[in-house]
Motif scaffolding. Structure first.
Motif, short mmCIF file in Angstrom:
data_model
loop_
_atom_site.label_atom_id
_atom_site.label_comp_id
_atom_site.label_asym_id
_atom_site.label_seq_id
_atom_site.Cartn_x
_atom_site.Cartn_y
_atom_site.Cartn_z
N VAL A 1 3.76 90.87 71.72
CA VAL A 1 4.29 92.02 70.99
C VAL A 1 3.45 93.23 71.41
O VAL A 1 2.25 93.11 71.60
CB VAL A 1 4.17 91.81 69.46
CG1 VAL A 1 4.79 92.97 68.69
CG2 VAL A 1 4.77 90.48 69.02
N ALA A 2 4.09 94.39 71.52
CA ALA A 2 3.35 95.62 71.85
C ALA A 2 4.02 96.82 71.22
O ALA A 2 5.24 96.97 71.29
CB ALA A 2 3.26 95.81 73.36
N HIS A 3 3.22 97.65 70.60
CA HIS A 3 3.73 98.93 70.11
C HIS A 3 4.14 99.79 71.30
O HIS A 3 3.69 99.56 72.43
CB HIS A 3 2.67 99.65 69.28
CG HIS A 3 2.49 99.06 67.92
ND1 HIS A 3 1.29 99.08 67.26
CD2 HIS A 3 3.35 98.44 67.08
CE1 HIS A 3 1.42 98.50 66.08
NE2 HIS A 3 2.66 98.10 65.96
N ASP A 4 4.96 100.81 71.05
CA ASP A 4 5.50 101.63 72.13
C ASP A 4 4.44 102.16 73.09
O ASP A 4 4.59 102.06 74.31
CB ASP A 4 6.31 102.80 71.56
CG ASP A 4 7.63 102.35 70.97
OD1 ASP A 4 8.05 101.20 71.24
OD2 ASP A 4 8.24 103.15 70.24
N ALA A 5 3.35 102.69 72.55
CA ALA A 5 2.30 103.28 73.40
C ALA A 5 1.51 102.23 74.16
O ALA A 5 0.73 102.56 75.05
CB ALA A 5 1.35 104.13 72.55
N THR B 1 9.12 90.42 71.39
CA THR B 1 10.02 91.30 70.66
C THR B 1 10.72 92.26 71.63
O THR B 1 10.15 92.65 72.66
CB THR B 1 9.26 92.10 69.59
OG1 THR B 1 8.14 92.75 70.19
CG2 THR B 1 8.81 91.21 68.45
N GLY B 2 11.95 92.60 71.28
CA GLY B 2 12.80 93.59 71.93
C GLY B 2 12.43 94.12 73.29
O GLY B 2 12.47 93.41 74.30
N THR B 3 12.05 95.38 73.31
CA THR B 3 11.77 96.08 74.57
C THR B 3 10.58 95.48 75.30
O THR B 3 10.58 95.44 76.53
CB THR B 3 11.51 97.58 74.29
OG1 THR B 3 12.59 98.09 73.52
CG2 THR B 3 11.42 98.37 75.57
N THR B 4 9.60 95.00 74.57
CA THR B 4 8.44 94.38 75.21
C THR B 4 8.90 93.20 76.08
O THR B 4 8.53 93.10 77.26
CB THR B 4 7.41 93.90 74.17
OG1 THR B 4 7.00 95.02 73.38
CG2 THR B 4 6.22 93.24 74.82
N ASP C 1 9.03 82.30 81.53
CA ASP C 1 10.01 81.78 80.57
C ASP C 1 9.87 82.55 79.26
O ASP C 1 9.07 82.19 78.40
CB ASP C 1 9.76 80.29 80.37
CG ASP C 1 10.68 79.67 79.33
OD1 ASP C 1 11.74 80.26 79.04
OD2 ASP C 1 10.33 78.60 78.80
N ILE C 2 10.65 83.64 79.11
CA ILE C 2 10.55 84.50 77.93
C ILE C 2 11.84 84.41 77.11
O ILE C 2 12.93 84.63 77.63
CB ILE C 2 10.31 85.98 78.31
CG1 ILE C 2 9.01 86.11 79.11
CG2 ILE C 2 10.27 86.86 77.07
CD1 ILE C 2 8.71 87.52 79.56
N THR C 3 11.68 84.08 75.85
CA THR C 3 12.80 84.10 74.92
C THR C 3 12.77 85.44 74.20
O THR C 3 11.80 85.74 73.49
CB THR C 3 12.70 82.95 73.90
OG1 THR C 3 12.71 81.71 74.60
CG2 THR C 3 13.86 83.00 72.91
N GLY D 1 13.62 93.26 62.91
CA GLY D 1 13.49 91.86 62.50
C GLY D 1 12.69 90.99 63.43
O GLY D 1 12.41 89.84 63.10
N GLY D 2 12.31 91.50 64.60
CA GLY D 2 11.54 90.68 65.54
C GLY D 2 10.19 90.26 64.99
O GLY D 2 9.74 89.12 65.22
N ASP D 3 9.53 91.16 64.26
CA ASP D 3 8.26 90.79 63.65
C ASP D 3 8.45 89.64 62.67
O ASP D 3 7.64 88.71 62.61
CB ASP D 3 7.63 91.99 62.92
CG ASP D 3 7.23 93.12 63.87
OD1 ASP D 3 6.94 92.83 65.04
OD2 ASP D 3 7.20 94.27 63.41
#
Length: 143
Positions: A10-14, A38-41, A53-55, A63-65
């Motif tokens: 997981v990573a915040h935008d910055a 999560t999402g964009t990461t 292998d990334i789900t 909701g990813g968190d």
């Protein structure tokens, strides 16, 4: 998902660029894991490291968190790497705190920055080679 050890990214935008760089540099170390992100990461890591292998999960605020939190509570993860941005306000800060709280409650190895992520990847526990140990209770009478 697989029977392999599982790791959440997981990573915040910055911090997304830092997470992608981390994945590129540690591609061979990440290869044995089933990864969730999560999402964009997850999308950005998949684009730069297509053999991992990334789900993909939902975006953190969507909701990813919570999806990762559920995986922690179910014992489905061996570790969490979460590159946080402590200098930017997060509209879903309560979700981030809940995720970190679950990692602490379930004694899940968690890295919140690059240095600890590098250390975490070298951990036998993260690789599923060492079982989770419970902390022995200390009797008050022994103190």
């Amino acid at each position: 998902m697989t029977g392999r050890p599982m790791l959440a990214l997981v990573a915040h935008d910055a911090k997304k660029d830092a997470m992608v760089d981390f994945a590129l540099r540690n591609h061979d170390k990440l290869k044995p894991y089933g990864l969730v992100a999560t999402g964009t990461t997850g999308q950005r890591i998949s684009e730069r490291c297509p053999t991992l292998d990334i789900t993909p999960l939902k975006s953190g605020p969507l909701g990813g968190d919570q999806q990762i939190g559920a995986m922690i509570a179910e014992g489905a993860l061996n570790g969490l790497i979460f590159f946080i941005d402590p200098l930017s306000p997060m509209p879903h800060d309560v979700d981030v705190k809940a995720l970190m709280r679950l990692a602490v409650v379930y004694d899940l190895p968690m890295a919140l920055n690059l240095t600890t992520a590098e250390i975490l990847l070298r951990s036998a526990r993260l690789r599923g080679l060492e079982s989770t140990s419970t902390i022995p209770e200390i009797s008050v009478s022994k103190l």
